[in-house]
Scaffold this motif. Structure first.
Motif, mmCIF file in Angstrom:
data_model
loop_
_atom_site.group_PDB
_atom_site.id
_atom_site.type_symbol
_atom_site.label_atom_id
_atom_site.label_comp_id
_atom_site.label_asym_id
_atom_site.label_seq_id
_atom_site.Cartn_x
_atom_site.Cartn_y
_atom_site.Cartn_z
ATOM 1 N N PRO A 202 0.977 -1.163 -0.064
ATOM 2 C CA PRO A 202 0.030 0.112 -0.008
ATOM 3 C C PRO A 202 0.879 1.257 -0.020
ATOM 4 C CG PRO A 202 -0.147 -1.123 2.134
ATOM 5 C CD PRO A 202 0.778 -1.867 1.241
ATOM 6 N N THR A 203 0.253 2.292 -0.479
ATOM 7 C CA THR A 203 1.150 3.600 -0.601
ATOM 8 C C THR A 203 0.529 4.674 0.364
ATOM 9 O OG1 THR A 203 -0.438 4.321 -2.449
ATOM 10 C CG2 THR A 203 1.832 3.214 -3.074
ATOM 11 N N TRP A 204 0.248 4.298 1.533
ATOM 12 C CA TRP A 204 -0.249 4.980 2.635
ATOM 13 C C TRP A 204 0.876 6.245 2.902
ATOM 14 C CZ3 TRP A 204 1.349 7.126 7.344
ATOM 15 C CH2 TRP A 204 0.485 7.659 7.897
ATOM 16 N N PRO A 205 0.388 7.417 2.927
ATOM 17 C CA PRO A 205 -1.196 8.058 3.205
ATOM 18 C C PRO A 205 -1.762 8.196 1.830
ATOM 19 C CG PRO A 205 0.220 9.844 3.427
ATOM 20 C CD PRO A 205 1.005 8.600 3.342
ATOM 21 N N ASP A 206 -1.454 8.094 0.690
ATOM 22 C CA ASP A 206 -1.948 8.726 -0.332
ATOM 23 C C ASP A 206 -2.917 7.596 -1.045
ATOM 24 O OD1 ASP A 206 0.956 8.047 -2.887
ATOM 25 O OD2 ASP A 206 -0.816 6.689 -2.392
ATOM 26 N N ASN A 207 -2.715 6.517 -0.499
ATOM 27 C CA ASN A 207 -4.007 5.258 -0.871
ATOM 28 C C ASN A 207 -4.192 5.143 -2.474
ATOM 29 O OD1 ASN A 207 -4.496 4.429 1.640
ATOM 30 N ND2 ASN A 207 -5.870 6.017 1.791
ATOM 31 N N SER A 208 -3.100 5.316 -3.367
ATOM 32 C CA SER A 208 -3.361 4.918 -4.776
ATOM 33 C C SER A 208 -3.061 3.410 -4.717
ATOM 34 C CB SER A 208 -1.977 5.551 -5.447
ATOM 35 O OG SER A 208 -1.042 5.342 -5.105
ATOM 36 N N VAL A 209 -2.611 2.916 -3.719
ATOM 37 C CA VAL A 209 -2.690 1.384 -3.607
ATOM 38 C C VAL A 209 -3.166 1.334 -2.255
ATOM 39 C CG1 VAL A 209 -1.462 -0.900 -3.653
ATOM 40 C CG2 VAL A 209 -0.704 0.644 -5.152
ATOM 41 N N PRO A 210 -4.576 0.740 -2.066
ATOM 42 C CA PRO A 210 -4.991 0.817 -0.780
ATOM 43 C C PRO A 210 -4.528 -0.250 0.208
ATOM 44 C CG PRO A 210 -6.312 -0.019 -2.681
ATOM 45 C CD PRO A 210 -5.302 0.399 -3.059
ATOM 46 N N LEU A 211 -4.835 -0.075 1.423
ATOM 47 C CA LEU A 211 -4.461 -0.811 2.600
ATOM 48 C C LEU A 211 -5.421 -2.374 2.090
ATOM 49 C CD1 LEU A 211 -4.915 1.504 5.448
ATOM 50 C CD2 LEU A 211 -2.691 0.687 4.552
ATOM 51 N N GLN A 212 -4.954 -3.342 2.633
ATOM 52 C CA GLN A 212 -5.594 -4.602 2.386
ATOM 53 C C GLN A 212 -5.916 -4.996 3.953
ATOM 54 O OE1 GLN A 212 -2.437 -4.553 0.829
ATOM 55 N NE2 GLN A 212 -3.383 -3.870 -1.013
ATOM 56 N N VAL A 213 -5.345 -4.705 5.112
ATOM 57 C CA VAL A 213 -5.473 -4.973 6.151
ATOM 58 C C VAL A 213 -4.683 -4.262 7.159
ATOM 59 C CG1 VAL A 213 -3.593 -6.656 6.625
ATOM 60 C CG2 VAL A 213 -5.670 -6.869 7.946
ATOM 61 N N HIS A 214 -4.975 -3.697 8.434
ATOM 62 C CA HIS A 214 -4.267 -2.866 9.247
ATOM 63 C C HIS A 214 -4.599 -3.333 10.785
ATOM 64 C CE1 HIS A 214 -2.601 0.703 10.642
ATOM 65 N NE2 HIS A 214 -3.433 0.866 11.600
ATOM 66 N N ILE A 215 -3.302 -3.538 11.176
ATOM 67 C CA ILE A 215 -3.219 -4.104 12.686
ATOM 68 C C ILE A 215 -2.798 -2.963 13.504
ATOM 69 C CG2 ILE A 215 -2.135 -5.660 14.057
ATOM 70 C CD1 ILE A 215 -1.740 -7.562 11.573
ATOM 71 N N ASP A 216 -3.704 -2.657 14.565
ATOM 72 C CA ASP A 216 -2.971 -1.793 15.899
ATOM 73 C C ASP A 216 -2.725 -2.833 16.822
ATOM 74 O OD1 ASP A 216 -4.009 0.471 14.539
ATOM 75 O OD2 ASP A 216 -5.947 0.232 15.294
ATOM 76 N N ILE A 217 -1.496 -2.304 17.532
ATOM 77 C CA ILE A 217 -0.925 -3.108 18.658
ATOM 78 C C ILE A 217 -0.986 -2.049 19.759
ATOM 79 C CG2 ILE A 217 1.002 -4.472 19.462
ATOM 80 C CD1 ILE A 217 1.655 -4.847 16.188
ATOM 81 N N LEU A 218 -1.554 -2.637 20.769
ATOM 82 C CA LEU A 218 -1.449 -1.881 22.124
ATOM 83 C C LEU A 218 -0.372 -2.289 22.902
ATOM 84 C CD1 LEU A 218 -3.748 -0.320 23.921
ATOM 85 C CD2 LEU A 218 -4.303 -2.176 24.994
ATOM 86 N N VAL A 219 0.292 -1.043 23.308
ATOM 87 C CA VAL A 219 1.726 -1.130 24.064
ATOM 88 C C VAL A 219 1.674 -0.002 25.153
ATOM 89 C CG1 VAL A 219 2.861 -1.823 21.887
ATOM 90 C CG2 VAL A 219 2.496 0.771 22.548
ATOM 91 N N SER A 220 2.371 -0.350 25.968
ATOM 92 C CA SER A 220 2.406 0.452 27.322
ATOM 93 C C SER A 220 3.338 1.726 27.024
ATOM 94 C CB SER A 220 2.750 -0.379 28.731
ATOM 95 O OG SER A 220 4.140 -0.831 28.279
#
Length: 74
Positions: free
Chosen positions: A14-32
Motif C-alpha cells: 500500500p502507498t499510505w497515506p496517499d492510498n493509490s494502492v489501498p490498505l488490505q489489512v491494518h493492525i493496531d498493537i496496544l503497548v504500554s
C-alpha cells in the motif's frame, strides 16, 4: 496468543497515506510505551512512518514489505 500471516502472490505494498494502492489489512498493537515496543519493531525490520503530534496516542509503522500498522498507547 498467536498471530500468523500468509504470503500473497503479486503483492503490491500500500502507498499510505496517499492510498493509490489501498490498505488490505491494518493492525493496531496496544503497548504500554513506545520506548519499550519500538526496538522490537525495528529489530524485526520495521520502520517508522508517522509519529505526528496530531495523534499522540498512536504511531504508524511499516513492516519489512511496507504494510502499515500502528502501535497504540494503552
Amino acid at each position: 496468543e498467536i498471530l500468523s500471516f500468509q504470503r500473497a502472490e503479486d503483492y503490491v505494498a500500500p502507498t499510505w497515506p496517499d492510498n493509490s494502492v489501498p490498505l488490505q489489512v491494518h493492525i493496531d498493537i496496544l503497548v504500554s510505551s513506545y520506548e519499550d515496543a519500538e526496538p522490537t519493531v525495528f529489530d524485526a525490520g520495521g520502520r517508522l512512518l508517522d509519529d505526528s503530534d496530531e495523534h499522540p496516542t498512536f504511531r504508524v509503522y511499516a513492516d519489512p514489505i511496507g504494510r502499515p500498522f500502528c502501535l497504540v498507547l494503552e
